[in-house]
Write a protein that holds these residues in place. Structure first.
Motif, PDB file in Angstrom:
ATOM      1  N   LYS A   2       0.840  -1.192   0.000  1.00 17.04           N
ATOM      2  CA  LYS A   2       0.000   0.000   0.000  1.00 17.04           C
ATOM      3  C   LYS A   2       0.873   1.240   0.000  1.00 17.04           C
ATOM      4  O   LYS A   2       1.968   1.251   0.568  1.00 17.04           O
ATOM      5  N   LEU A   3       0.350   2.293  -0.608  1.00 15.02           N
ATOM      6  CA  LEU A   3       1.106   3.523  -0.745  1.00 15.02           C
ATOM      7  C   LEU A   3       1.537   4.061   0.608  1.00 15.02           C
ATOM      8  O   LEU A   3       0.756   4.085   1.562  1.00 15.02           O
ATOM      9  N   LEU A   4       2.794   4.508   0.674  1.00 14.16           N
ATOM     10  CA  LEU A   4       3.250   5.215   1.858  1.00 14.16           C
ATOM     11  C   LEU A   4       2.741   6.644   1.813  1.00 14.16           C
ATOM     12  O   LEU A   4       2.717   7.270   0.748  1.00 14.16           O
ATOM     13  N   LYS A   5       2.293   7.159   2.938  1.00 16.25           N
ATOM     14  CA  LYS A   5       1.775   8.518   2.992  1.00 16.25           C
ATOM     15  C   LYS A   5       2.860   9.520   2.645  1.00 16.25           C
ATOM     16  O   LYS A   5       4.021   9.376   3.033  1.00 16.25           O
ATOM     17  N   ASN A   6       2.475  10.545   1.904  1.00 15.86           N
ATOM     18  CA  ASN A   6       3.365  11.655   1.557  1.00 15.86           C
ATOM     19  C   ASN A   6       4.613  11.204   0.804  1.00 15.86           C
ATOM     20  O   ASN A   6       5.653  11.845   0.854  1.00 15.86           O
ATOM     21  N   GLY A   7       4.504  10.060   0.103  1.00 12.73           N
ATOM     22  CA  GLY A   7       5.620   9.594  -0.703  1.00 12.73           C
ATOM     23  C   GLY A   7       6.855   9.301   0.127  1.00 12.73           C
ATOM     24  O   GLY A   7       7.985   9.520  -0.301  1.00 12.73           O
ATOM     25  N   GLU A   8       6.657   8.828   1.345  1.00  6.45           N
ATOM     26  CA  GLU A   8       7.757   8.587   2.276  1.00  6.45           C
ATOM     27  C   GLU A   8       8.890   7.821   1.593  1.00  6.45           C
ATOM     28  O   GLU A   8       8.689   6.829   0.903  1.00  6.45           O
ATOM     29  N   TYR A   9      10.107   8.306   1.786  1.00 10.09           N
ATOM     30  CA  TYR A   9      11.281   7.698   1.170  1.00 10.09           C
ATOM     31  C   TYR A   9      11.879   6.708   2.156  1.00 10.09           C
ATOM     32  O   TYR A   9      12.104   7.027   3.319  1.00 10.09           O
ATOM     33  N   PHE A  10      12.154   5.484   1.722  1.00  8.63           N
ATOM     34  CA  PHE A  10      12.565   4.492   2.698  1.00  8.63           C
ATOM     35  C   PHE A  10      13.829   3.733   2.300  1.00  8.63           C
ATOM     36  O   PHE A  10      14.089   2.645   2.795  1.00  8.63           O
ATOM     37  N   LEU A  11      14.623   4.294   1.437  1.00  2.00           N
ATOM     38  CA  LEU A  11      15.878   3.628   1.080  1.00  2.00           C
ATOM     39  C   LEU A  11      16.908   3.903   2.165  1.00  2.00           C
ATOM     40  O   LEU A  11      17.652   4.873   2.125  1.00  2.00           O
ATOM     41  N   GLN A  12      16.897   3.072   3.159  1.00  3.84           N
ATOM     42  CA  GLN A  12      17.777   3.261   4.308  1.00  3.84           C
ATOM     43  C   GLN A  12      19.096   2.520   4.085  1.00  3.84           C
ATOM     44  O   GLN A  12      19.142   1.481   3.431  1.00  3.84           O
TER      45      GLN A  12
END
Length: 531
Positions: free
Chosen positions: A445-455
């Motif tokens: 499901k879509l992350l809110k506010n286009g959250e960036y998660f490339l950690q």
């Protein structure tokens, strides 16, 4: 439409429609037509009951001795939907009214480009509910006034639709026949002018109603209130909660899709109308249609499906299956005691304009299965080429979306656990989640506010990167601050300066001309996400 966590919007159409008494125009029989006769020696003539050819409604032209008024054209033409803003609507600011008018205009333009009808001659004239204005009907079929009103209801005031008053000018007149075998009558309501160039009348009611207050996130809801002699809806209401027109949170695209969704309900995608759909595939232009009969049946899992020819063909094509029992699966969570719903099952048709929940507007599609359903109503000629690509489940087979297969890792459209990855359209980043409509199945499901998660991590794990299309099944990717690098479908590549490999999915990206990554800015090429 009720806003749920994760930017989902739930439709409450079935609850609203269940409260509506639908006025159905009666089919005219030859003995129903009175002879033309002067009343009391004056120049007034007896008013005959109204009938029209497909799609029959009351019209200003008179029909005599069972002879119906011909349609203006034998060829289907785009449906003419006329809007009428109710006087009860709230006063909106100029900006709010402009927003709403623009959204409704776009929605109507889309619907009229998809649906065509055989237009009736003359203006649309709505029926009065004989059960409201009449105290009793003549029930002796051997009398000339059989099924006519013998005595007026003194308490009769007006006709309504979803609580809104229908203007008298939109309504046919009505007469009382005091004697069963006499053509003498008297007029109790005069006939309105009707609405010219109209195949469907849509009342727009803009107000923060009790329903809006009860559920603070309601955007809109709708119902249909009248049908013609062939069962096609000719009158509906869409209520738009005005508080959703205010502020920076307003979304034009969401409003357009919501109006289209509610319009499709009001025009016939309704469980109240499923069993009145007609089979017109043999001769759709001459009006000789036969009832489909009961089209909803339980499948092997106990869930209800719609089994009509166009729906079955559309699903066979979409899922790449020859299963003859591949009916349209209906949502079971919002179903009532009859187990029917006016929405598709979200597990099977995620992203459809007629799913029970609408997500981010970039995901919602006017899909081929929904258009097939509207064609199978028998009331419309549907331009199936207007369907948008339904990516969800494409080519996955007849069992796709079943509770028994969604968790066995046999389909890349579903996920397991709670990790993060790419949404199935590869336009957004997502998180593996479920909801009440998925019934335990999990999707990204879509992350809110286009959250960036490339950690940054030393472990080997999947990442979600931008991509841009360079051709059919051809694309480039960008990793953090790298340049754009070709990513041949089905291959594995390495990015200079970064550890690890990137797998380039085959036949998952850049396949659908109407599903493309959005531009990063006005001058940037299209981009999206991939693994």
């Amino acid at each position: 439409m009720v806003e749920l966590p994760g930017a989902l919007h739930k439709c409450i159409f079935d609850d609203v429609q269940a409260q509506i008494r639908v006025v159905r125009a009666a089919t005219i029989q030859p003995h129903d037509h009175p002879t033309l006769k002067a009343l009391n020696g004056d120049k007034h003539l007896e008013t005959s009951k109204q009938q029209a050819q497909h799609p029959g409604v009351a019209v200003k032209q008179r029909s005599i001795a069972g002879e119906s008024v011909p349609p203006t054209s034998t060829a289907p033409q785009p449906i003419r939907i006329k809007t009428w803003t109710t006087t009860e609507s709230d006063n909106l600011s100029k900006a709010e009214r402009g927003r709403l008018e623009a959204a409704v205009e776009e929605a109507l333009r889309v619907v009229s480009s998809v649906l065509s009808v055989n237009r009736a001659a003359g203006p649309l004239l709505l029926s009065r509910d004989i059960n409201k204005y009449c105290k009793f009907l003549w029930k002796n079929s051997s009398t000339i006034n059989y099924n006519r009103c013998g005595r007026a209801n003194s308490n009769y005031r007006s006709e309504t639709c979803l609580g809104l008053t229908i203007p008298d000018d939109h309504l046919a007149g009505c007469r009382i026949y005091p004697q069963a075998d006499s053509s003498r009558s008297f007029l109790i309501r005069t006939e309105g002018a009707g609405l010219p160039d109209t195949d469907f009348l849509l009342y727009l009611h803009m107000q923060t109603t009790d329903k809006c207050r009860q559920e603070p996130n309601v955007l809109a809801y709708a119902a249909h209130c009248q049908t013609d002699t062939h069962g096609r809806p000719v009158l509906g209401v869409v209520v738009i909660c005005t508080d959703r027109l205010k502020g920076a949170a307003y979304s034009h695209r969401t409003t357009v899709q919501t109006v289209i969704h509610e319009l499709f309900h009001a025009l016939g995608f309704s469980k109240e109308l499923f069993n009145t759909w007609r089979d017109c595939l043999i001769s759709p232009k001459d009006g000789r249609c036969s009832p489909h009969g009961k089209v909803t049946h339980s499948d092997g899992s106990g869930q209800m499906r719609i089994y009509t020819p166009s729906i079955i063909l559309a699903l066979q094509k979409h899922l790449v299956s020859t299963d003859p029992e591949l009916g349209g699966l209906l949502e079971n969570l919002d179903a009532s005691a009859d187990r029917l719903s006016s929405h598709w099952e979200s597990r099977v048709l995620q992203g459809s304009i007629m799913a029970a929940v609408l997500e981010d507007p970039t995901i919602v599609r006017i899909d081929p299965v929904t258009l097939a359903a509207l064609q199978d109503t028998g009331w419309y000629t549907v331009d199936l080429t207007m369907a948008q690509s339904l990516v969800w489940g494409d080519g996955e087979g007849a069992t796709f979306g079943s509770l028994s297969t969604c968790q066995d890792n046999s389909s890349s459209f579903f996920c397991s656990g709670s990790g993060r990855g790419c949404h199935f359209l590869h336009l957004h980043k997502g998180e593996c989640q479920t909801d009440q409509y998925l019934e335990g199945c999990r999707i990204y499901k879509l992350l809110k506010n286009g959250e960036y998660f490339l950690q940054i991590s030393s472990s080997v794990e999947g990442r979600c990167f931008r991509h841009r299309c360079t051709g059919l099944n051809r694309y480039q990717i960008q990793v953090f601050g790298s340049g754009w690098v070709d990513c041949p479908a089905g291959s594995t590549i390495q990015i200079e300066g970064y550890q690890g490999s990137v797998f380039c999915p085959d036949r998952r990206l850049c396949l659908y001309p109407d599903v493309t990554p959005p531009p990063e800015d006005g001058n940037s090429p299209h981009f999206g996400n991939t693994w």
